[in-house]
Design an enzyme around this catalytic site. Structure first.
Site, PDB file in Angstrom:
ATOM      1  CB  SER A 126      37.552  30.677  31.206  1.00 27.36           C
ATOM      2  OG  SER A 126      36.358  31.582  31.849  1.00 27.36           O
ATOM      3  CG  ASP A 158      38.129  38.562  35.773  1.00 26.12           C
ATOM      4  OD1 ASP A 158      37.161  37.959  36.573  1.00 26.12           O
ATOM      5  OD2 ASP A 158      38.596  38.124  34.852  1.00 26.12           O
ATOM      6  CG  HIS A 173      37.837  34.284  34.902  1.00 28.99           C
ATOM      7  ND1 HIS A 173      37.905  35.446  34.210  1.00 28.99           N
ATOM      8  CD2 HIS A 173      37.416  33.291  34.458  1.00 28.99           C
ATOM      9  CE1 HIS A 173      37.426  34.897  32.999  1.00 28.99           C
ATOM     10  NE2 HIS A 173      37.269  33.815  33.072  1.00 28.99           N
TER      11      HIS A 173
END
Lengths: 237, 237
Positions: free
Chosen positions: B11, B186, B189
């Site tokens: 991600s 978070d 990320h």
């Protein structure tokens, strides 16, 4: 392999991967479905675009046809012929003809590829005097909003003649409150707000011709679709 | 045609074209020289990466070799095996082996291509409890900074074993003041600051192996090199 969307244009395309840029936003939006390929050439008009087109796009048969190509020229063509950036000027009738030529080259090479025209943005003439790109001894803006509007109108009519979609950015942007400062950083190039307008218009026009996240296959299983009790099952076949 | 740099990862790669993202910054930096191609797969670990690698990269002989490939996995491999994201966990020895496999597949396919490893970032455990991705009835973070550090160390040692460059992001990022909040949104990320660190490290490592704006050819004449008195001369040949 993933399909491609090429974005072809001048500095407003070349700079579209800067923070908040419309090209980066497009790549982010399609991050698991489409490769967004940058073909932006700062300062270029449609005359120069035609000179490089064969060198910067694959030849016919050189891989799959792109899903779509955005063609975003006119801001430089519309430089006034008697002002300090005259060397970038292309007469209006030639601009029209050049857009037709660009479209027909792409259509001949890739009949199924969606071509999306984008008109030049409006011009804030005050800002063009404050942020000169070249020496400007006359003290007159090298681009005017009226001239940009004539090129935008030509762009829109070429799209209609060719039966392809168009973003009339010149008109859209001027509906935005305080567009001169809100959408343009130097009277020509886009702020993050201006970039957002382009991104949203492009996404909408692509959706209108059937190109959206809902209609495009996802490249490899999404994490949310992977069974936590047997993840490797998603990768069989 | 332009050479390509592929960015392959989880991600943190998939989201790298969001505002201020390191992938978009790389594409912007190389906007007239290199196509930056996004191959980010949210949630993936090295085990799943190996399952999709052949489907998401060109086969040998399918066009020119990429200039470079960034390989940025480990944040999911390092999920703890007894916590709520255990299905993404890959044991440390297998992570090492998988990185070796990924590198050797690329090296076999494209011997000249520069492979750049990027280690997982550090973890802010408090934030991981505040921003859960899945239900977390135990109330314990699914990732710890210590575990991420072990995977980062393995990544650095694999790079040394293979003689390829590496960005030790776990170590670099923790040198930044208030890195937990400044660099991570978070706990995992990247914020824009975190993205900037990755971008700058990647650019520096690419430069070290000879890949920089100075060394790469420019795609078509730059506006500053076009003679205003005879622009078309630049487009001859």
């Amino acid at each position: 392999m993933r399909p491609k969307i090429y974005i072809f244009g001048d500095s407003i395309t070349q700079e579209s991967f800067a923070d908040g840029g419309w090209g980066a936003s497009l790549a982010h939006h399609f991050s698991r479905a489409v490769d967004v390929v940058l073909r932006g050439y700062s300062g270029y008009n449609t005359r120069w675009a035609l000179k490089v087109l064969d060198k910067v796009f694959p030849v016919a048969g050189g891989g799959d046809a792109p899903l779509a190509i955005t063609v975003f020229f006119g801001a430089n063509d519309a430089c006034l012929p008697d002002r300090c950036s005259a060397f970038q000027h292309v007469p209006l009738h030639e601009y029209r003809q050049n857009l037709h030529s660009i479209i027909s080259i792409f259509k001949k090479r890739w009949p199924e590829t969606q071509i999306l025209l984008i008109s030049p943005p409006p011009i804030d003439e005050d800002a063009r005097l404050k942020f000169p790109y070249v020496e400007n001894p006359m003290g007159m803006p090298e681009r005017t909003n009226e001239a940009a509007g004539a090129y935008a109108e030509a762009c829109v009519s070429v799209a209609a003649e060719c039966g392809i979609p168009v973003v009339d950015l010149w008109t859209k942007m001027q509906r935005f409150p305080d567009w001169e400062k809100a959408c343009l950083s130097d009277g020509l190039h886009l702020t993050q707000t201006g970039n957002k307008i382009v991104f949203e218009e492009v996404i909408m026009k692509l959706r209108d011709v059937g190109l959206s996240l809902e209609s495009l296959p996802v490249d490899q299983p999404l994490i949310g679709d992977i069974d936590p009790s047997n993840p490797l099952k998603s990768f069989e076949n």
